[in-house]
Design an enzyme around this catalytic site. Structure first.
Site, PDB file in Angstrom:
ATOM      1  CB  THR A  41      -0.927   0.011   1.229  1.00  0.00           C
ATOM      2  OG1 THR A  41      -1.848  -1.074   1.123  1.00  0.00           O
ATOM      3  CG2 THR A  41      -1.698   1.320   1.333  1.00  0.00           C
ATOM      4  N   GLY A 115      -1.412 -15.560  -0.901  1.00  0.00           N
ATOM      5  CA  GLY A 115      -0.797 -16.528  -0.012  1.00  0.00           C
ATOM      6  C   GLY A 115      -1.607 -16.714   1.261  1.00  0.00           C
ATOM      7  CB  SER A 145      -3.426  -2.003   7.362  1.00  0.00           C
ATOM      8  OG  SER A 145      -2.755  -0.898   6.778  1.00  0.00           O
ATOM      9  CE1 TYR A 183       0.186  11.331  12.288  1.00  0.00           C
ATOM     10  CE2 TYR A 183       1.942  10.464  10.912  1.00  0.00           C
ATOM     11  CZ  TYR A 183       1.492  10.877  12.144  1.00  0.00           C
ATOM     12  OH  TYR A 183       2.324  10.854  13.223  1.00  0.00           O
ATOM     13  CG  LEU A 186      -4.963  16.666   8.829  1.00  0.00           C
ATOM     14  CD1 LEU A 186      -4.089  16.931  10.051  1.00  0.00           C
ATOM     15  CD2 LEU A 186      -5.955  17.802   8.627  1.00  0.00           C
ATOM     16  CD  GLU A 187       0.629  12.866   4.596  1.00  0.00           C
ATOM     17  OE1 GLU A 187       1.542  12.789   5.434  1.00  0.00           O
ATOM     18  OE2 GLU A 187       0.456  11.999   3.696  1.00  0.00           O
ATOM     19  CB  VAL A 237     -19.531  10.796  10.158  1.00  0.00           C
ATOM     20  CG1 VAL A 237     -20.145  10.389   8.824  1.00  0.00           C
ATOM     21  CG2 VAL A 237     -18.634  12.014   9.972  1.00  0.00           C
ATOM     22  CG  ASP A 308       0.285  -1.448   8.535  1.00  0.00           C
ATOM     23  OD1 ASP A 308       1.278  -1.015   9.150  1.00  0.00           O
ATOM     24  OD2 ASP A 308      -0.221  -0.848   7.562  1.00  0.00           O
ATOM     25  CG  HIS A 440      25.135  29.720  10.764  1.00  0.00           C
ATOM     26  ND1 HIS A 440      23.876  30.009  11.218  1.00  0.00           N
ATOM     27  CD2 HIS A 440      25.602  30.846  10.155  1.00  0.00           C
ATOM     28  CE1 HIS A 440      23.590  31.270  10.920  1.00  0.00           C
ATOM     29  NE2 HIS A 440      24.628  31.799  10.276  1.00  0.00           N
TER      30      HIS A 440
END
Length: 461
Positions: A41, A115, A145, A183, A186-187, A237, A308, A440
Site C-alpha cells: 500500500t 498466499g 492493512s 495524517y 490532512l495530507e 458522522v 500493520d 550554519h
C-alpha cells in the site's frame, strides 16, 4: 511441493525488506504478493504517490502565490492535472520495478498470487495458473492493512471513497469533505485544497492528529485554517453517500454537509482476510491484530508477523525494522526494535514530525520534565527559504536531562526528526544535542537552540 527456509506473505515495505534480509543471510527465500506490483500500500497507493501529489500541489501554490516574493514573475499559470497524475504514476512505477529488481538481485523467488497458511509449515499460493503449495521452515506474515470505514458510509469508489481513489481524482473537486483528521486526511485534504477544492475536514474528536503532541497539533490546525481548510471537530458522522448529483455527509445534530466528493480517512485495519490463521490455531486479539512477542514470534512456532497486522503504529519504516528484526532472530542474531524511537511524520505544509513521548503522556505518567522550544522565525535558513512557520519542541527528563520527546512543526520536519530519533535511540541528553556542532545556516540549528532552551540557554531568542 517447493521447499524454502523462509516464506514471506506480503510484498510491502515490511515483507520485501524481510525477504531481502533473509536472502542476504543465506536463506532460500520466497515472497508472495497478490498485487501485480510490489511495494504494498505504501508504495503503490499510499506514502509515495501521496508525497508526489503533495510536492506537485506545493509547486502550484508556490508558482501562484510565493515566487513573486523572490522576484520570479510568472503570469497566468495553468494546472495540467493529467500531467500531475502521470508524474505520480511514473514515480510509483519506477519504484515498484526497483523493488522487483532488488528481489531478483538477491535471488528471492517471487510468487504472484494470494498466499495463505494451510497448516503448520505449509503456505498455499493461489495464482492464475492454479494452486501451489510451499513448504516453509519459517513463515513471516506481512500482509499490511486496508482502509477502515464507519457504519452508515456507503463506499462506492467514485463519489465516496478512500485514499486510494483520492490519489487519482480525474478533476479537482469543487467541494471535498474529508472524514478523519489524521495524517492521511490532512495530507490529501491539503493536496486538493491547494489545487482549488473547498475542503471541509470532519473529525469525531475535538482535535486533529490524535496521538501527536496536543500543543503542536493545535498550532498546526491554525495554520491549516489559514490555508483554507475548514474544520468540523467533535462531529459524529452518521452517514455519507453520493452520486453524480452530489454527496452528503450527515453528522449527528447537524445539517448535512454537501460536497462533490467524500474522502473517508478514519484509519486502517489489519489485513488478515483469508490468511488461513485457523489452520494453525492462530487467533486475533480484540483489535484484529496478530499477537506476537518481543521477537515478532506468534504463539505458533515458526510463524512470525510484522507491520500493520501487529500492534503498534501502522508505519512503513516500523514494518521495515520489524522485518529485519524477525529475520535476524530466525538467524540467531541479536534483534531488537526500539518502539520508543519510531518517528511519525505528517507531510502537510508545514510538515509535522514527532518521536518519543508527548507532553500529555508525560503529564499523565507523572514524569517530571523540562521543555524547550525554538521558533523557525528566528532561524536564518528558514528566513532564507521564506518558510518560517512552526517551531521545535524538546521534552527532557527533569532529573537526568535525557531526551524524552521531540516534536517539530515546520519546514522539512520529516528530515529534521532523524537527529531526534538518534538522540532518543542512544539515550542522549538535551545537553548532548546542544553541545553538538550544527552547521550554519541550517534548519537543524533550531534543534540545537530548542535543546539549549531546555536549560534556559537559547542564544537567538
Amino acid at each position: 511441493m517447493s521447499a524454502f527456509d523462509v516464506v514471506v506473505i506480503g510484498g510491502g515495505p515490511g515483507g520485501y525488506v524481510a525477504a531481502i534480509r533473509a536472502a542476504q543471510l543465506g536463506f532460500k527465500t520466497a515472497c508472495i504478493e497478490k498485487e501485480p506490483a510490489l511495494g504494498g500500500t505504501c508504495l503503490r497507493v499510499g506514502c509515495i504517490p501521496s508525497k508526489a501529489l503533495l510536492e506537485s500541489s506545493e509547486k502550484w501554490v508556490e508558482t501562484r502565490q510565493i515566487l513573486a516574493r523572490h522576484g520570479v514573475m510568472v503570469s497566468d499559470p495553468k494546472l495540467d492535472l493529467t500531467a500531475t497524475l502521470k508524474r505520480k504514476s511514473d514515480i510509483v512505477t519506477m519504484l515498484t520495478k526497483g523493488v522487483d529488481g532488488l528481489l531478483r538481485k538477491n535471488k528471492v523467488t517471487r510468487f504472484a498470487g494470494h498466499g495463505r497458511l494451510n497448516g503448520p509449515g505449509v503456505v498455499e499460493v493461489t495464482t492464475e495458473a492454479g494452486v501451489e503449495k510451499l513448504e516453509a521452515r519459517h513463515i513471516i506474515l506481512a500482509t499490511g492493512s486496508k482502509s477502515a470505514s464507519l457504519p452508515g458510509i456507503r463506499l462506492d469508489g467514485e463519489y465516496v471513497g478512500t485514499s486510494t481513489e483520492a490519489l487519482s481524482y480525474s478533476s479537482v473537486p469543487g467541494r471535498l469533505v474529508v472524514i478523519g483528521a489524521g495524517y492521511i486526511g490532512l495530507e490529501l485534504g491539503s493536496v486538493w485544497a491547494r489545487l482549488g477544492s473547498q475542503v471541509t475536514v470532519v473529525e469525531y474528536l475535538d482535535r486533529i492528529l490524535p496521538g501527536m503532541d496536543r500543543e503542536m497539533a493545535d498550532e498546526a490546525q491554525k495554520l491549516f485554517a489559514k490555508q483554507g481548510l475548514v474544520f468540523r471537530l467533535g462531529h459524529k458522522v452518521l452517514s455519507a453517500s453520493g452520486d453524480q448529483n452530489g454527496c452528503a455527509v450527515q453528522c449527528e445534530g447537524q445539517e448535512p454537509i454537501l460536497a462533490d466528493r467524500v474522502l473517508v480517512a478514519v484509519g486502517r485495519v489489519p489485513n488478515t482476510d483469508n490468511l488461513g490463521l485457523d489452520t494453525v490455531g492462530l487467533t486475533l486479539d480484540p483489535r484484529g491484530r496478530i499477537p506476537v512477542d518481543e521477537h515478532l514470534c506468534t504463539p505458533v512456532a515458526g510463524i512470525y508477523a510484522i507491520g500493520d497486522v501487529i500492534r503498534g503504529p501502522m508505519l512503513a519504516h516500523k514494518a521495515e525494522e520489524e522485518g529485519v528484526a524477525a529475520v535476524d532472530h530466525i538467524a540467531g542474531k541479536a534483534a531488537h526494535v526500539n518502539y520508543e524511537a519510531i518517528p511519525g511524520v505528517c507531510y502537510t505544509h508545514p510538515e509535522i514530525a514527532s518521536v518519543g513521548q508527548t507532553e500529555e503522556q508525560l503529564v499523565q505518567a507523572k514524569v517530571e520534565y523540562r521543555k524547550g522550544s525554538f521558533p523557525f522565525r528566528a532561524n536564518g535558513r528558514a528566513l532564507a527559504l521564506g518558510d518560517t512557520e512552526g517551531r521545535v519542541k524538546i521534552l527532557a527528563d527533569a532529573k537526568t536531562d535525557r531526551v524524552l520527546g521531540v516534536h517539530i512543526l515546520g519546514p522539512r520536519a520529516g528530515d529534521l526528526i532523524a537527529e531526534a530519533v538518534a538522540a532518543i535511540n542512544f539515550h542522549a541528553s538535551a545537553e548532548d544535542l546542544f553541545l553538538t556542532s550544527h552547521a550554519h545556516p541550517t534548519l537543524a540549528e533550531a534543534i540545537k537552540e530548542a535543546a539549549m532552551a531546555v536549560h534556559g540557554r537559547a542564544i537567538h531568542i
